[in-house]
Design a protein around this motif. Structure first.
Motif, PDB file in Angstrom:
ATOM      1  N   SER A  45       0.822  -1.211   0.000  1.00 11.65           N
ATOM      2  CA  SER A  45       0.000   0.000   0.000  1.00 11.65           C
ATOM      3  C   SER A  45       0.854   1.258   0.000  1.00 11.65           C
ATOM      4  N   CYS A  46       1.966   1.227  -0.739  1.00  9.81           N
ATOM      5  CA  CYS A  46       2.858   2.379  -0.735  1.00  9.81           C
ATOM      6  C   CYS A  46       3.456   2.581  -2.125  1.00  9.81           C
ATOM      7  N   VAL A  47       3.520   3.819  -2.560  1.00 13.01           N
ATOM      8  CA  VAL A  47       4.153   4.150  -3.836  1.00 13.01           C
ATOM      9  C   VAL A  47       5.665   4.231  -3.646  1.00 13.01           C
ATOM     10  N   THR A  48       6.412   3.630  -4.558  1.00 13.75           N
ATOM     11  CA  THR A  48       7.873   3.554  -4.458  1.00 13.75           C
ATOM     12  C   THR A  48       8.529   4.284  -5.626  1.00 13.75           C
ATOM     13  N   ILE A  49       9.565   5.070  -5.325  1.00 11.67           N
ATOM     14  CA  ILE A  49      10.356   5.750  -6.358  1.00 11.67           C
ATOM     15  C   ILE A  49      11.340   4.745  -6.957  1.00 11.67           C
ATOM     16  N   VAL A  50      11.444   4.714  -8.286  1.00 13.37           N
ATOM     17  CA  VAL A  50      12.467   3.917  -8.958  1.00 13.37           C
ATOM     18  C   VAL A  50      13.156   4.790 -10.004  1.00 13.37           C
ATOM     19  N   SER A  51      14.413   4.481 -10.308  1.00 14.02           N
ATOM     20  CA  SER A  51      15.159   5.224 -11.332  1.00 14.02           C
ATOM     21  C   SER A  51      16.324   4.360 -11.806  1.00 14.02           C
ATOM     22  N   PRO A  52      16.893   4.623 -13.003  1.00 17.83           N
ATOM     23  CA  PRO A  52      16.663   5.767 -13.883  1.00 17.83           C
ATOM     24  C   PRO A  52      15.588   5.469 -14.932  1.00 17.83           C
ATOM     25  N   LYS A  53      15.027   6.525 -15.471  1.00 20.41           N
ATOM     26  CA  LYS A  53      13.984   6.392 -16.469  1.00 20.41           C
ATOM     27  C   LYS A  53      14.557   5.895 -17.790  1.00 20.41           C
ATOM     28  N   GLY A  54      13.768   5.073 -18.491  1.00 20.53           N
ATOM     29  CA  GLY A  54      14.132   4.664 -19.836  1.00 20.53           C
ATOM     30  C   GLY A  54      14.906   3.368 -19.952  1.00 20.53           C
ATOM     31  N   GLU A  55      15.235   2.722 -18.828  1.00 18.53           N
ATOM     32  CA  GLU A  55      15.975   1.459 -18.861  1.00 18.53           C
ATOM     33  C   GLU A  55      15.012   0.285 -18.722  1.00 18.53           C
ATOM     34  N   ASP A  56      15.320  -0.816 -19.425  1.00 21.76           N
ATOM     35  CA  ASP A  56      14.458  -1.993 -19.366  1.00 21.76           C
ATOM     36  C   ASP A  56      14.323  -2.522 -17.941  1.00 21.76           C
ATOM     37  N   PHE A  57      15.440  -2.577 -17.229  1.00 20.79           N
ATOM     38  CA  PHE A  57      15.391  -3.114 -15.868  1.00 20.79           C
ATOM     39  C   PHE A  57      14.564  -2.217 -14.954  1.00 20.79           C
ATOM     40  N   THR A  58      14.637  -0.919 -15.154  1.00 21.83           N
ATOM     41  CA  THR A  58      13.808  -0.004 -14.368  1.00 21.83           C
ATOM     42  C   THR A  58      12.331  -0.324 -14.581  1.00 21.83           C
ATOM     43  N   GLY A  59      11.964  -0.634 -15.817  1.00 19.89           N
ATOM     44  CA  GLY A  59      10.586  -1.012 -16.095  1.00 19.89           C
ATOM     45  C   GLY A  59      10.189  -2.274 -15.353  1.00 19.89           C
ATOM     46  N   GLN A  60      11.110  -3.250 -15.269  1.00 24.23           N
ATOM     47  CA  GLN A  60      10.810  -4.483 -14.547  1.00 24.23           C
ATOM     48  C   GLN A  60      10.657  -4.223 -13.047  1.00 24.23           C
ATOM     49  N   SER A 111       9.804  -1.378 -11.726  1.00 25.74           N
ATOM     50  CA  SER A 111       8.557  -0.628 -11.599  1.00 25.74           C
ATOM     51  C   SER A 111       7.359  -1.570 -11.589  1.00 25.74           C
ATOM     52  N   ASP A 112       7.382  -2.577 -12.463  1.00 22.11           N
ATOM     53  CA  ASP A 112       6.303  -3.574 -12.481  1.00 22.11           C
ATOM     54  C   ASP A 112       6.184  -4.271 -11.128  1.00 22.11           C
ATOM     55  N   MET A 113       7.341  -4.601 -10.536  1.00 26.74           N
ATOM     56  CA  MET A 113       7.326  -5.278  -9.237  1.00 26.74           C
ATOM     57  C   MET A 113       6.690  -4.395  -8.170  1.00 26.74           C
ATOM     58  N   PHE A 114       7.130  -3.121  -8.106  1.00 27.31           N
ATOM     59  CA  PHE A 114       6.592  -2.245  -7.072  1.00 27.31           C
ATOM     60  C   PHE A 114       5.149  -1.835  -7.346  1.00 27.31           C
ATOM     61  N   LEU A 117       2.998  -3.936  -7.972  1.00 28.61           N
ATOM     62  CA  LEU A 117       2.289  -4.970  -7.228  1.00 28.61           C
ATOM     63  C   LEU A 117       2.293  -4.706  -5.731  1.00 28.61           C
ATOM     64  N   LEU A 118       3.159  -3.805  -5.294  1.00 34.32           N
ATOM     65  CA  LEU A 118       3.289  -3.507  -3.864  1.00 34.32           C
ATOM     66  C   LEU A 118       2.688  -2.148  -3.510  1.00 34.32           C
ATOM     67  N   GLY A 119       1.856  -1.614  -4.396  1.00 31.61           N
ATOM     68  CA  GLY A 119       1.165  -0.369  -4.099  1.00 31.61           C
ATOM     69  C   GLY A 119       1.322   0.720  -5.135  1.00 31.61           C
ATOM     70  N   GLY A 120       2.312   0.587  -6.035  1.00 30.49           N
ATOM     71  CA  GLY A 120       2.492   1.579  -7.081  1.00 30.49           C
ATOM     72  C   GLY A 120       3.932   2.054  -7.172  1.00 30.49           C
ATOM     73  N   SER A 121       4.258   2.750  -8.255  1.00 33.17           N
ATOM     74  CA  SER A 121       5.615   3.262  -8.449  1.00 33.17           C
ATOM     75  C   SER A 121       5.565   4.566  -9.233  1.00 33.17           C
ATOM     76  N   VAL A 122       6.591   5.383  -9.039  1.00 32.49           N
ATOM     77  CA  VAL A 122       6.845   6.540  -9.891  1.00 32.49           C
ATOM     78  C   VAL A 122       8.290   6.436 -10.350  1.00 32.49           C
ATOM     79  N   VAL A 123       8.545   6.793 -11.600  1.00 35.70           N
ATOM     80  CA  VAL A 123       9.882   6.630 -12.170  1.00 35.70           C
ATOM     81  C   VAL A 123      10.565   7.986 -12.255  1.00 35.70           C
ATOM     82  N   ALA A 124      11.710   8.095 -11.586  1.00 37.46           N
ATOM     83  CA  ALA A 124      12.512   9.316 -11.618  1.00 37.46           C
ATOM     84  C   ALA A 124      13.507   9.250 -12.763  1.00 37.46           C
TER      85      ALA A 124
END
Length: 313
Positions: A156-171, A173-176, A178-185
């Motif tokens: 139930s928490c939004v998580t920051i992930v970075s960097p933007k534009g990388e395939d692994f960042t997308g993966q 982001s997909d994981m988080f 499932l844990l409440g949401g993500s925003v990509v920096a």
């Protein structure tokens, strides 16, 4: 929030044909502190990894996880949570490695480990730049940064992930998601700006503590007061989230909004402030706190934390 996370996971599954879902293999976790423990608990409610290998660092938290999860989760998978004897064993058994040690420990820990180019590393370590981490995990070149908070345990928490534009960042982001949401920096710099605001969690709890103390002074018992305060502030937070959601009614509008809040007359939080009844109790408190310089002090706290995160103060 849990229901939303469940719907996201169900959608991901539904969009893949039976038998074609790609496994993310094994997650290795080095440093099982409070945040890593919360992240493991959240992940354990999904099927994102086949199993999780945990390091000997944070032995009590590992013991607690084994007590809560057993060795079977999710779907009664045998050997889901696996304690390792060494950090290198974690790396050797993992496809993804989540680094969650203290910043002052990171260099010493990573220098002692051998990674491969096929590893994917997720760092939760604040104040240590991504470039420094990459230098220490070479020849591995796949790195993502994340800033989860304790509520990921309840998904139930939004998580920051970075960097933007990388395939692994997308993966990641997909994981988080499932844990409440993500925003990509965009990068470490933007991540640090966003991360600074997470450090208002402690002051928020301290405010609740002061409210509870005031209630007790007025004769309200701890059980009733704490239940009311926790539920009341949760309701306020949900109202805030709803206000943000109202501003994104279509994908076109969302694209137009990205990075352009300054072009609006009012943002969602300004609108909530303006909704307070003129001359009412909430407006009275806002004016009182403004008069004491309270909100300016919040900005000073954010500046101080951001300086520490970026090693500029």
């Amino acid at each position: 929030h849990e229901g939303a996370a469940q719907r996201v996971e169900e959608t991901i599954v539904e969009n893949m044909q039976e038998g074609e879902r790609k496994s993310n293999g094994t997650l290795g976790v080095i440093g099982v502190g409070t945040i890593a423990k919360a992240t493991i608990l959240g992940i354990s409610e999904t099927s994102f990894f086949d199993n999780i290998v945990v390091s000997p660092r944070g032995a009590q938290n590992v013991k607690d996880l084994l007590t809560r999860l057993g060795s079977t989760s999710p779907g009664s998978k045998a050997n889901y949570l696996i304690p390792a004897k060494t950090n290198q064993e974690v790396v050797d058994k993992a496809d993804w490695v989540m680094l969650a040690v203290l910043p002052k420990q990171a260099e010493e820990v990573l220098k002692a480990l051998t990674f491969t180019k096929s590893h994917k590393v997720l760092t939760l370590v604040a104040t240590v730049p991504s470039k420094s981490i990459l230098d220490l995990i070479a020849p591995c070149e796949t790195l993502c940064r994340a800033v989860p908070l304790p509520a990921v345990a309840e998904r139930s928490c939004v998580t920051i992930v970075s960097p933007k534009g990388e395939d692994f960042t997308g993966q990641v982001s997909d994981m988080f998601d499932l844990l409440g949401g993500s925003v990509v920096a965009r990068d470490d710099d933007e991540c640090a700006i966003l991360q600074a605001t997470t450090c208002l969690m402690g002051p928020f709890y301290r405010m609740q503590q002061e409210c509870m103390s005031w209630l007790k002074d007025k004769g309200i018992n701890q059980k009733i007061g704490s239940k009311y305060l926790a539920g009341m502030f949760l309701g306020i937070a949900r109202d805030s989230q709803t206000a943000v959601g109202r501003r994104k009614q279509s994908s076109k509008e969302e694209r137009e909004d990205d990075g352009k809040q300054g072009e609006r007359q009012h943002g969602p939080f300004e609108e909530l402030v303006l909704e307070q009844t003129p001359g009412g109790l909430n407006e009275m408190c806002i004016k009182h706190l403004e008069g004491k310089g309270c909100f300016q002090i919040y900005r000073e706290c954010l500046d101080a934390v951001h300086g520490r995160l970026t090693n500029t103060k």
